[in-house]
Design an enzyme around this catalytic site. Structure first.
Site: not given
Ligand code: URA
Length: 444
Positions: A161, A183, A187
């Protein structure tokens, strides 16, 4: 060969299965797929979309491309809050110390500012000495001691990512619901959370300015969390004007410290309390939102939240004295008032123009390599709907030099409009989305 096959299939509207996403994410994270092929694949995904199973598989593939934090041995609730990105949005800086001072473990992974939005990581780095590049071992040890760590996404966590997000930012593929959801959730799930609160921004300054798409983004992330046994609650909050008054890295730290001392602007405090209450209820530390709010008010009123922020700053190598003396933060060389050119109502304070103005002053990034001036930005006291007289101060510009003051002036001229009438701004917190559905909190 694998990447080319998948690009062609997605381009032609086909599906990618979980094993293929896993192979592609791992190959990309380890440098075996070049950026140009991943960029083409992401554009194909952006244009053709991903269905629910594909979105889940992509999240899983990015999550498994790195390590995960296992904090279950702490025996405490582990809750994070994530915002989809805004201007003047310093809520995380207030919430992380506030909620962890109440006994909830807050492992908060932070991003840098890109596009018109600011990044919490950049803001925190304006505290002299503050180190965000913690290893997972360091983060785990700080979480054991203080219940909070404010960390950058390193190569250890969801590395696929990390690379893909930087690439998307440079290839016009950010504004896709499945790509954003995968994304963010890859995380967040790597943090080993027991619950997550999402602040989904709506309005002209949000990544997705249209309400239907914001609700879809929230539901997509809630579904991904549910598949992983991580309950997710989303609040939709206003980003049709900046949040609070300060926009710019050190200026936002100063305003966050004021908020932790009970002196924050009312819009910032309302959004902070609304999101914090969801965190405390998810953590089962408060029975309902009213009880949660009382707990937060006491932590702020007694100074406990601000003291906890000092401990976090110290543990991460920063100078904790900034909490008592914000003058220790980087200071701009030039400070100048910006006044109303006519009388009337403040019709708009356009967040995108303000965010771009911070960048023009040197406080935001246009490429990942840009070095920031952390002292610059704006403090905008004018709010949409206010009546102002000609010559009345609307904002203060903090700049590096006279050319910066001029750039700031131009940005504020574009951002702040004064008219004979003003439409009401969006409600600060309008919708609450959970796996049970969408609750309308106020008229939209
Ligand atoms: N924040 C993120 O971590 N990923 C995205 O795709 C958009 C905002």
């Amino acid at each position: 060969m694998l990447a080319l096959r998948l690009i062609e299939r997605k381009r032609d509207g086909g599906r990618i299965d979980a094993g293929e996403f896993r192979a592609l994410a791992n190959a990309y994270a380890t440098g075996h797929v070049p950026d140009y092929q991943m960029a083409a694949f992401l554009m194909a995904c952006f244009l053709k979309g991903l269905d629910g199973d594909e979105t889940f598989a992509l999240t899983e593939a990015m999550l498994r491309s790195g390590e995960t934090l296992d904090l279950s041995h702490l025996g405490k609730p582990r809750i994070d809050k994530h915002s989809t990105g805004g201007v003047g949005d310093k809520v995380s800086i207030v919430l992380a110390p506030l909620i962890s001072s109440l006994g909830v473990v807050v492992p908060m992974m932070l991003g840098r500012g890109l596009g018109h939005t600011g990044g919490t990581l950049d803001k925190l780095e304006s505290i002299p000495g503050f180190e965000t590049a913690l290893t997972l071992v360091q983060a785990r040890s700080q979480l054991e001691q203080l219940g909070c760590a404010l960390i950058a996404q390193t190569d250890e966590i969801a590395p696929a990512d990390r690379k893909m997000y930087a690439l998307r930012d440079a290839t016009g593929t950010v504004e896709s619901i499945p790509l954003i959801a995968a994304s963010i959730m890859s995380k967040k799930l790597a943090e080993g959370l027991s619950g997550l609160v999402l602040d989904v921004k709506r309005g002209s300054g949000a990544f997705l300015p249209d309400l239907e798409r914001e609700l879809e983004l929230a539901s997509t992330m809630i579904d991904i969390g549910a598949e992983h046994g991580c309950p997710v609650v989303a609040l939709l909050t206003a980003m049709d004007r900046p949040l609070g008054r300060a926009c710019g890295n050190a200026l936002e730290i100063e305003e966050s410290i004021a908020a932790l001392r009970g002196e924050g602007p009312s819009d910032l405090m309302s959004v902070t309390y609304a999101l914090g209450a969801e965190m405390l209820v998810l953590a089962e530390m408060a029975e309902d939102h009213d009880a949660a709010r009382r707990m937060m008010e006491i932590a702020i009123g007694t100074g406990r939240a601000a003291e906890h922020f000092q401990k976090i700053i110290e543990s991460q190598g920063g100078n904790p004295a900034v909490v008592d003396d914000p003058a220790l933060l980087p200071q701009a060389a030039e400070v100048e008032l910006f006044a109303a050119t006519r009388r009337g109502f403040i019709a708009r304070v356009e967040p995108r123009a303000v965010g771009r103005g911070v960048s023009a002053l040197g406080g935001g990034r246009t490429t990942m390599e840009d070095k920031l001036d952390l002292s610059v930005g704006f403090v905008i006291t004018a709010r949409p709907g206010d009546w102002v007289e000609q010559g009345e101060p609307l904002a203060t510009i903090f700049a590096h030099d006279r050319a910066g003051v001029e750039a700031g002036r131009n940005a504020l001229r574009a951002a702040i409009s004064i008219a004979d009438e003003a439409d009401p701004p969006l409600p600060l917190v309008s919708h609450r989305v959970t796996s049970a559905g969408v609750e309308l909190l106020v008229g939209t």
